[in-house]
Design a protein around this motif. Structure first.
Motif, short mmCIF file in Angstrom:
data_model
loop_
_atom_site.label_atom_id
_atom_site.label_comp_id
_atom_site.label_asym_id
_atom_site.label_seq_id
_atom_site.Cartn_x
_atom_site.Cartn_y
_atom_site.Cartn_z
N MET A 1 0.84 -1.20 0.00
CA MET A 1 0.00 0.00 0.00
C MET A 1 0.88 1.25 0.00
O MET A 1 1.81 1.37 0.79
CB MET A 1 -0.90 0.00 1.24
CG MET A 1 -1.79 1.22 1.33
SD MET A 1 -2.84 1.14 2.79
CE MET A 1 -1.60 1.19 4.07
N THR A 2 0.57 2.16 -0.88
CA THR A 2 1.29 3.43 -0.93
C THR A 2 0.55 4.47 -0.13
O THR A 2 -0.65 4.67 -0.32
CB THR A 2 1.43 3.93 -2.39
OG1 THR A 2 2.08 2.91 -3.14
CG2 THR A 2 2.24 5.20 -2.45
N ARG A 69 -8.18 5.73 8.45
CA ARG A 69 -7.58 5.72 7.11
C ARG A 69 -8.68 5.95 6.08
O ARG A 69 -9.78 5.40 6.21
CB ARG A 69 -6.89 4.39 6.83
CG ARG A 69 -5.58 4.20 7.57
CD ARG A 69 -4.96 2.86 7.23
NE ARG A 69 -3.61 2.76 7.74
CZ ARG A 69 -2.52 3.13 7.09
NH1 ARG A 69 -2.63 3.66 5.87
NH2 ARG A 69 -1.32 2.99 7.62
N LEU A 70 -8.37 6.76 5.09
CA LEU A 70 -9.29 7.05 4.00
C LEU A 70 -8.55 6.95 2.68
O LEU A 70 -7.33 7.09 2.62
CB LEU A 70 -9.86 8.47 4.14
CG LEU A 70 -10.75 8.75 5.35
CD1 LEU A 70 -10.96 10.26 5.49
CD2 LEU A 70 -12.08 8.03 5.23
N ARG A 99 -6.50 1.73 -1.77
CA ARG A 99 -7.77 1.21 -1.27
C ARG A 99 -8.85 2.28 -1.37
O ARG A 99 -8.55 3.45 -1.48
CB ARG A 99 -7.62 0.73 0.18
CG ARG A 99 -6.72 -0.48 0.35
CD ARG A 99 -6.47 -0.78 1.82
NE ARG A 99 -5.65 -1.95 2.00
CZ ARG A 99 -6.11 -3.17 2.23
NH1 ARG A 99 -7.42 -3.36 2.30
NH2 ARG A 99 -5.31 -4.20 2.38
N HIS A 100 -10.10 1.83 -1.28
CA HIS A 100 -11.23 2.75 -1.41
C HIS A 100 -11.77 3.13 -0.04
O HIS A 100 -11.52 2.48 0.97
CB HIS A 100 -12.34 2.10 -2.23
CG HIS A 100 -12.94 0.89 -1.57
ND1 HIS A 100 -12.38 -0.36 -1.68
CD2 HIS A 100 -14.05 0.74 -0.79
CE1 HIS A 100 -13.10 -1.23 -1.00
NE2 HIS A 100 -14.12 -0.59 -0.45
N GLU A 120 -15.60 -4.04 2.25
CA GLU A 120 -14.50 -5.00 2.20
C GLU A 120 -13.31 -4.40 1.44
O GLU A 120 -13.46 -3.86 0.35
CB GLU A 120 -14.94 -6.30 1.54
CG GLU A 120 -13.88 -7.39 1.59
CD GLU A 120 -14.38 -8.71 1.03
OE1 GLU A 120 -13.56 -9.64 0.93
OE2 GLU A 120 -15.58 -8.80 0.70
N GLY A 121 -12.12 -4.51 2.02
CA GLY A 121 -10.92 -3.97 1.38
C GLY A 121 -10.81 -2.46 1.46
O GLY A 121 -10.02 -1.85 0.74
N SER A 122 -11.57 -1.84 2.35
CA SER A 122 -11.53 -0.38 2.47
C SER A 122 -10.21 0.09 3.06
O SER A 122 -9.46 -0.69 3.66
CB SER A 122 -12.68 0.11 3.34
OG SER A 122 -12.48 -0.29 4.69
N ALA A 123 -9.94 1.36 2.91
CA ALA A 123 -8.72 1.93 3.49
C ALA A 123 -8.68 1.72 5.00
O ALA A 123 -7.63 1.42 5.57
CB ALA A 123 -8.63 3.42 3.14
N ALA A 124 -9.83 1.86 5.65
CA ALA A 124 -9.86 1.70 7.10
C ALA A 124 -9.53 0.28 7.53
O ALA A 124 -8.98 0.07 8.61
CB ALA A 124 -11.23 2.11 7.64
#
Length: 338
Positions: A1-2, A69-70, A99-100, A120-124
């Motif tokens: 993740m960047t 996280r966003l 991520r979204h 699912e798979g969110s930034a948070a």
């Protein structure tokens, strides 16, 4: 993740309360009704248990921050900016573009509210113990909920670390059970949430969810499961809320209210209770303020109400319950704190 730090990040103020957890973008019909009805206008808002608490606390004049996280996209900035518009410090929020931002749709047709999540798979969900060093400093209360450990293993590990870390003098951790069946079932959630709650200083739980995940029919049975929590608050919907504090129990009846939607009521209750706690109010008064804040939340379809001032709620409490707390007399709790 960047990861990309926010180029506008400023030095955060000294925070009394820090709330940590996922906030999602919420899509709802402009007027109550079916989400997909022809000609329906849609409205973007946000929803997140911990940010709801933060925004309500800020309305009470409490120096509050929110961290999560966003995604670095318009939706992520929309979430951050809307929370900031409520007076909450968001300078510590982390952004990434791998991520979204979580999203959920709220349909209000057929006289009931149905919610569909895309998280699912969110930034948070990428929150992890590695984030701990970047969290804003807080002086008095760190507020967490049982939603975060359900997002991912790494998010749960962060909650573990925060609960186990030594507290400085005057610091406490607040934990709202907030069981979400859509994220994990009761058999999996029950033992894990009990383990986490047992390490907190202030715990909020609805009796309905406690019965679902722990099979506890009443507040005393919940207390028996969490005997060492310094302040345990068990909310029983339209009936009453009970606080177990320092070997005593305090019960305050729920005031009558017009109900539009109950979503967000628990978060408003927690904010009201914590605001009273921070002002040194008694357990009875804290329960009253919690009830009155929740009553504002259930009047509206949005998750966060526009709250009266703290002093106005104190006056309302005196009018509703009388100049002395109209509660059951303090009585020995089922299990005293050892």
């Amino acid at each position: 993740m960047t990861e990309f730090p926010d180029e506008h990040r400023s030095q955060p103020p000294e925070l009394d309360v820090l709330c940590i957890g996922e906030t999602m973008v919420m899509v709802t019909p402009e007027a109550p009704g079916a989400l997909t009805a022809p000609g329906t206008s849609l409205r973007l808002s946000i929803g997140g248990a911990e940010s709801n608490v933060a925004m309500s606390l800020a309305q009470f004049g409490v120096a509050t921050g929110w961290w999560s996280r966003l995604s670095r996209d318009p939706l992520g900035r929309f979430v951050r900016d809307l929370i900031a518009d409520h007076g909450v410090d968001v300078s510590g929020v982390r952004f990434d573009e791998a991520r979204h931002t979580g999203l959920y749709l709220k349909d209000q047709s057929s006289g009931e509210t149905r919610v569909t999540y895309y998280r699912e798979g969110s930034a948070a969900s990428a929150m992890s113990p590695a984030d701990r060093g970047s969290l804003p400093r807080w002086r008095r209360i760190l507020h967490l909920s049982g939603i975060t450990p359900a997002l991912s293993g790494t998010a749960g590990a962060l909650v573990d670390e925060l609960l186990r870390a030594p507290r400085a003098e005057g610091q406490r951790i607040s934990f709202d059970i907030n069981h979400r069946p859509a994220l994990w079932d009761a058999r999996e959630a029950g033992p894990r949430l009990r383990e986490l709650a047992a390490q907190a200083d202030i715990v909020f739980v609805g009796l309905d969810e406690a019965n679902r995940i722990w099979q506890t029919p009443g507040p005393d049975e919940v207390r028996a499961l969490l005997p060492r929590v310094a302040q345990l608050v068990v909310k029983d919907g339209p009936r009453a809320a009970t606080a177990y504090v320092a070997g005593e129990s305090f019960r305050v009846s729920t005031p009558p209210a017009d109900v539009t939607e109950v979503v967000g009521a628990g978060d408003a209750f927690a904010a009201g209770f914590l605001a009273a706690e921070l002002r040194g109010r008694s357990p009875q008064e804290a329960l009253m303020i919690g009830h009155l804040a929740a009553r504002e939340a259930i009047k509206i379809t949005a998750d966060v109400p526009v709250l009266p001032s703290f002093d106005a709620l104190v006056r309302d409490a005196a009018r509703i319950w009388g100049p002395g707390p109209a509660t059951e007399s303090p009585s020995p709790a089922s299990l005293r704190r050892n």
